[in-house]
Scaffold this motif. Structure first.
Motif, PDB file in Angstrom:
ATOM      1  N   LEU A 208     -51.410   6.446   1.459  1.00 21.40           N
ATOM      2  CA  LEU A 208     -52.475   5.641   0.852  1.00 21.40           C
ATOM      3  C   LEU A 208     -53.818   6.177   1.337  1.00 21.40           C
ATOM      4  N   SER A 209     -54.689   6.528   0.412  1.00 28.02           N
ATOM      5  CA  SER A 209     -55.951   7.180   0.763  1.00 28.02           C
ATOM      6  C   SER A 209     -57.061   6.162   1.012  1.00 28.02           C
ATOM      7  N   PRO A 210     -58.101   6.543   1.771  1.00 28.60           N
ATOM      8  CA  PRO A 210     -59.278   5.672   1.922  1.00 28.60           C
ATOM      9  C   PRO A 210     -59.914   5.333   0.574  1.00 28.60           C
ATOM     10  N   ARG A 211     -59.839   6.268  -0.368  1.00 31.18           N
ATOM     11  CA  ARG A 211     -60.387   6.014  -1.701  1.00 31.18           C
ATOM     12  C   ARG A 211     -59.659   4.856  -2.373  1.00 31.18           C
ATOM     13  N   ALA A 212     -58.317   4.845  -2.257  1.00 29.38           N
ATOM     14  CA  ALA A 212     -57.545   3.750  -2.853  1.00 29.38           C
ATOM     15  C   ALA A 212     -57.845   2.436  -2.150  1.00 29.38           C
ATOM     16  N   LEU A 213     -58.021   2.481  -0.828  1.00 26.30           N
ATOM     17  CA  LEU A 213     -58.343   1.262  -0.088  1.00 26.30           C
ATOM     18  C   LEU A 213     -59.679   0.694  -0.556  1.00 26.30           C
ATOM     19  N   GLY A 214     -60.654   1.582  -0.779  1.00 24.32           N
ATOM     20  CA  GLY A 214     -61.938   1.119  -1.296  1.00 24.32           C
ATOM     21  C   GLY A 214     -61.812   0.516  -2.677  1.00 24.32           C
ATOM     22  N   ARG A 215     -60.977   1.120  -3.514  1.00 22.10           N
ATOM     23  CA  ARG A 215     -60.768   0.592  -4.865  1.00 22.10           C
ATOM     24  C   ARG A 215     -60.092  -0.776  -4.812  1.00 22.10           C
ATOM     25  N   LEU A 216     -59.113  -0.934  -3.933  1.00 20.74           N
ATOM     26  CA  LEU A 216     -58.432  -2.223  -3.792  1.00 20.74           C
ATOM     27  C   LEU A 216     -59.400  -3.306  -3.317  1.00 20.74           C
ATOM     28  N   ALA A 217     -60.312  -2.932  -2.411  1.00 16.95           N
ATOM     29  CA  ALA A 217     -61.275  -3.905  -1.896  1.00 16.95           C
ATOM     30  C   ALA A 217     -62.205  -4.402  -2.995  1.00 16.95           C
ATOM     31  N   VAL A 218     -62.494  -3.542  -3.978  1.00 14.60           N
ATOM     32  CA  VAL A 218     -63.368  -3.946  -5.086  1.00 14.60           C
ATOM     33  C   VAL A 218     -62.614  -4.811  -6.081  1.00 14.60           C
ATOM     34  N   LEU A 219     -61.434  -4.352  -6.516  1.00 11.72           N
ATOM     35  CA  LEU A 219     -60.772  -5.045  -7.625  1.00 11.72           C
ATOM     36  C   LEU A 219     -59.979  -6.285  -7.199  1.00 11.72           C
ATOM     37  N   PRO A 227     -51.507 -15.743  -6.037  1.00 12.53           N
ATOM     38  CA  PRO A 227     -50.438 -15.104  -5.256  1.00 12.53           C
ATOM     39  C   PRO A 227     -50.561 -13.576  -5.226  1.00 12.53           C
ATOM     40  N   VAL A 228     -50.923 -12.979  -6.357  1.00 14.59           N
ATOM     41  CA  VAL A 228     -51.078 -11.522  -6.397  1.00 14.59           C
ATOM     42  C   VAL A 228     -52.255 -11.103  -5.519  1.00 14.59           C
ATOM     43  N   ARG A 229     -53.350 -11.865  -5.575  1.00 13.06           N
ATOM     44  CA  ARG A 229     -54.517 -11.526  -4.762  1.00 13.06           C
ATOM     45  C   ARG A 229     -54.179 -11.608  -3.273  1.00 13.06           C
ATOM     46  N   ARG A 230     -53.387 -12.604  -2.885  1.00  9.08           N
ATOM     47  CA  ARG A 230     -53.002 -12.719  -1.475  1.00  9.08           C
ATOM     48  C   ARG A 230     -52.153 -11.520  -1.043  1.00  9.08           C
ATOM     49  N   ARG A 231     -51.290 -11.045  -1.936  1.00 11.55           N
ATOM     50  CA  ARG A 231     -50.474  -9.867  -1.599  1.00 11.55           C
ATOM     51  C   ARG A 231     -51.351  -8.617  -1.475  1.00 11.55           C
ATOM     52  N   VAL A 232     -52.358  -8.505  -2.332  1.00  6.38           N
ATOM     53  CA  VAL A 232     -53.286  -7.370  -2.225  1.00  6.38           C
ATOM     54  C   VAL A 232     -54.057  -7.451  -0.909  1.00  6.38           C
ATOM     55  N   ASP A 233     -54.496  -8.654  -0.545  1.00  8.51           N
ATOM     56  CA  ASP A 233     -55.217  -8.823   0.722  1.00  8.51           C
ATOM     57  C   ASP A 233     -54.335  -8.431   1.906  1.00  8.51           C
ATOM     58  N   ALA A 234     -53.060  -8.806   1.839  1.00 10.06           N
ATOM     59  CA  ALA A 234     -52.136  -8.437   2.920  1.00 10.06           C
ATOM     60  C   ALA A 234     -51.974  -6.923   2.995  1.00 10.06           C
ATOM     61  N   LEU A 235     -51.924  -6.266   1.835  1.00 13.46           N
ATOM     62  CA  LEU A 235     -51.810  -4.806   1.809  1.00 13.46           C
ATOM     63  C   LEU A 235     -53.062  -4.161   2.408  1.00 13.46           C
ATOM     64  N   ILE A 236     -54.232  -4.704   2.089  1.00 14.12           N
ATOM     65  CA  ILE A 236     -55.485  -4.166   2.635  1.00 14.12           C
ATOM     66  C   ILE A 236     -55.506  -4.316   4.156  1.00 14.12           C
ATOM     67  N   ARG A 237     -55.085  -5.485   4.659  1.00 15.27           N
ATOM     68  CA  ARG A 237     -55.063  -5.690   6.117  1.00 15.27           C
ATOM     69  C   ARG A 237     -54.099  -4.719   6.788  1.00 15.27           C
ATOM     70  N   SER A 238     -52.942  -4.515   6.171  1.00 11.74           N
ATOM     71  CA  SER A 238     -51.968  -3.573   6.748  1.00 11.74           C
ATOM     72  C   SER A 238     -52.532  -2.161   6.775  1.00 11.74           C
ATOM     73  N   ALA A 239     -53.250  -1.785   5.718  1.00  5.16           N
ATOM     74  CA  ALA A 239     -53.834  -0.440   5.664  1.00  5.16           C
ATOM     75  C   ALA A 239     -54.885  -0.261   6.753  1.00  5.16           C
ATOM     76  N   ILE A 240     -55.706  -1.284   6.968  1.00  7.87           N
ATOM     77  CA  ILE A 240     -56.744  -1.196   8.006  1.00  7.87           C
ATOM     78  C   ILE A 240     -56.106  -1.114   9.392  1.00  7.87           C
ATOM     79  N   ARG A 241     -55.040  -1.923   9.609  1.00  8.30           N
ATOM     80  CA  ARG A 241     -54.353  -1.880  10.907  1.00  8.30           C
ATOM     81  C   ARG A 241     -53.703  -0.519  11.154  1.00  8.30           C
ATOM     82  N   SER A 242     -53.312   0.153  10.072  1.00 12.45           N
ATOM     83  CA  SER A 242     -52.664   1.460  10.229  1.00 12.45           C
ATOM     84  C   SER A 242     -53.669   2.574  10.519  1.00 12.45           C
ATOM     85  N   GLY A 243     -54.962   2.238  10.478  1.00 11.49           N
ATOM     86  CA  GLY A 243     -55.977   3.228  10.821  1.00 11.49           C
ATOM     87  C   GLY A 243     -56.731   3.808   9.649  1.00 11.49           C
TER      88      GLY A 243
END
Length: 542
Positions: A208-219, A227-243
């Motif tokens: 997962l690229s930083p570019r995709a993380l930025g796109r997820l944060a916008v959309l 429920p879908v938004r909460r799952r996206v938020d969880a994915l964003i948090r996991s990506a940030i925790r992974s560095g």
């Protein structure tokens, strides 16, 4: 002629059923007739627009064709080639593919791949083999990739469809990362869920690229379902925790040459165009907004040269007005449309993610409120209109009588809902009274159109913008509609539109259908000609 015929054809479901059946039953391995597919797409599009405008013939047409296709499918009369062709027509008309058209159990991409004989072949490897030629044909355009899959997915069985979306979203090719983000805005819950699972797989694999993380944060804020938004938020948090670090200072991938807007029509539709340049290549980001539906469509159109780009921009502003707007206005209009769509549980077009990235709209979020009053507040953030005295307000509202002469699009502001004249006598007085009664129920709708126009004119420096803003406030509140000149104009234009007969006649429709559905003419048999007998020449020995 074809648009008129398609509109009239939509009012005759039996002929549309015959047209759809002709396409749905094409033999396997046969290319569909492009003229027939174009006509069906245009007819479905006309039916969709009629349905959205409250005209019953649109819903009747869509229901009748959907039922007919389901019946044909149950009888085994729909071929796989026909299913794909019909799905393409529906997708291009902006409609969901009828559920009854979905094929039965078919082999999955894994089972049908060239590698299926090998026991160690994974779905990922099978998908990579199948997608190689597809990517070669499409190139780097994300809009074309998304459109291609939008036309393919409805013809795939549900289980295989979920697997395909998940595997595609996790594919190492960065183009599929963009596609997966766009799928989070798909109208199908199944596609959204599979895309999220694929993005999670992508994160787990370290792809997962930083570019995709930025796109997820916008959309994430564009997503309608909590429920879908909460799952996206969880994915964003996991990506940030992974560095993975999100780059919040993303430069536009293209240079923005200029922004243009069409006027806002009587259905609340508005086109936005952003002229882009990247090196020597040019493109236009197109967005269609529609009241109650939010962001209806969004895509990037490549242009061969500057002349083609200018020509497309001129089409956007054909119906009057200078057309030029600022990028700030574009972002404001998009934010209001996102809020409007979210209020009505309508997802924005997935292509908006590509447009936002190309233009670096990293702060694009829905506004808190999409009401007419909120739009007037966006027009007048300092609340200067509140200081106007009653006479000034009356003067500005009275100026709305001149709008149709000054702004050509305003002459297309009218109502065409079938419910207006239900049970109403045919006299002009009764119909006018019914229209005024109907408009009382539509105050918010028209106030929003007028307020959005005020916002547009303000950005263009038009001094009449204040007249629109004050009138929008009056329409949305308790001012009697009969005292507002533009509402009287809308009544007159509604009555005129109801009297108009601009559709093609039955003879025109049948002639067009007969020409399109007739078999191709056979060449005339060659007439024998008198000619001398051929001289016999002995063959040379080998």
């Amino acid at each position: 002629m074809q648009t008129q015929a398609a509109h009239a054809l939509a009012a005759d479901p039996r002929n549309v059923q015959a047209l759809a059946q002709e396409i749905a039953s094409i033999p396997a391995g046969t290319d569909p007739d492009e003229a027939l597919c174009t006509l069906l797409t245009m007819t479905l599009d006309q039916a969709r627009m009629a349905q959205e405008g409250g005209q019953r013939f649109g819903q009747r047409c869509l229901d009748a064709v959907s039922r007919h296709l389901a019946d044909l499918s149950r009888k085994g009369a729909v071929t796989m080639a026909g299913t794909i062709a019909i799905a393409r027509c529906y997708v291009r008309a902006g409609l969901p593919v009828p559920a009854g058209l979905e094929p039965g159990e078919q082999p999955t991409p894994h089972q049908t791949s060239p590698h299926s004989a090998r026991e160690d072949t994974s779905p990922e490897a099978a998908f990579a083999a199948l997608s190689a030629s597809l990517l070669g044909d499409i190139g780097d355009d994300p809009s074309i990739l998304h459109q291609t899959f939008a036309e393919i997915l409805p013809g795939i069985p549900p289980d295989a469809r979920s697997m395909l979306c998940r595997v595609a979203a996790a594919n190492p090719d960065p183009r599929f990362e963009q596609l997966a983000c766009a799928w989070l805005l798909d109208t199908s819950e199944q596609v959204r869920s599979a895309a999220l699972e694929g993005l999670a797989d992508r994160l787990a694999a370290g792809r997962l690229s930083p570019r995709a993380l930025g796109r997820l944060a916008v959309l994430r804020s564009w997503i309608v379902d909590d429920p879908v938004r909460r799952r996206v938020d969880a994915l964003i948090r996991s990506a940030i925790r992974s560095g993975i670090s999100q780059d919040t200072h993303i430069a536009p991938s293209h240079r923005i040459i200029g922004c243009h807007s069409s006027p806002i029509d009587g259905s609340g539709a508005q086109s936005l165009a952003i002229a882009l340049q990247k090196g020597r290549s040019r493109a236009i980001a197109m967005v269609l907004l529609k009241q109650r539906f939010g962001v209806k469509d969004a895509y990037i159109v490549p242009c061969a040269n500057a002349a083609e780009q200018r020509g497309l921009l001129q089409q956007v502003t054909t119906l009057g007005g200078p057309g030029d707007v600022s990028l700030d206005y574009v972002q404001t209009a998009l934010s209001i449309a996102l809020a409007d769509g979210r209020k009505n549980a309508v997802y924005p077009a997935p292509g908006l993610a590509d447009v936002a990235e190309a233009c670096a709209l990293t702060t694009l979020r829905p506004t808190q409120d999409a009401s007419a009053q909120a739009i007037v507040s966006a027009y007048d953030p300092q609340d200067a209109l509140a200081s106007l005295d009653p006479d000034e307000r009356e003067t500005l509202i009275a100026a709305s009588a001149d709008w149709p002469a000054r702004y050509p699009m305003v002459t297309n502001w009218f109502e065409d809902d079938d419910d207006i004249f239900d049970g109403v006598k045919a006299t002009s007085t009764a119909r006018a009274r019914a229209t005024w009664t109907w408009l009382e129920t539509r105050r918010d709708f028209w106030a929003s159109i007028i307020a959005r126009t005020a916002l547009l004119l303000k950005d263009q420096g038009d001094p009449q913008a204040r007249s629109f803003a004050v009138t929008a406030h009056a329409v949305s509140h308790d001012t009697p509609l009969q005292r507002i000149p533009i509402m009287a104009a809308i009544v007159d234009q509604t009555l005129e539109a109801s009297r108009a007969t601009s559709v093609a006649g039955d003879d025109d429709i049948m002639a067009l259908l007969m020409n399109l559905m007739a078999p191709p003419p056979q060449p005339a048999p060659r007439q024998p000609r008198d000619k001398p007998a051929r001289k016999r020449v002995p063959r040379k020995p080998k």
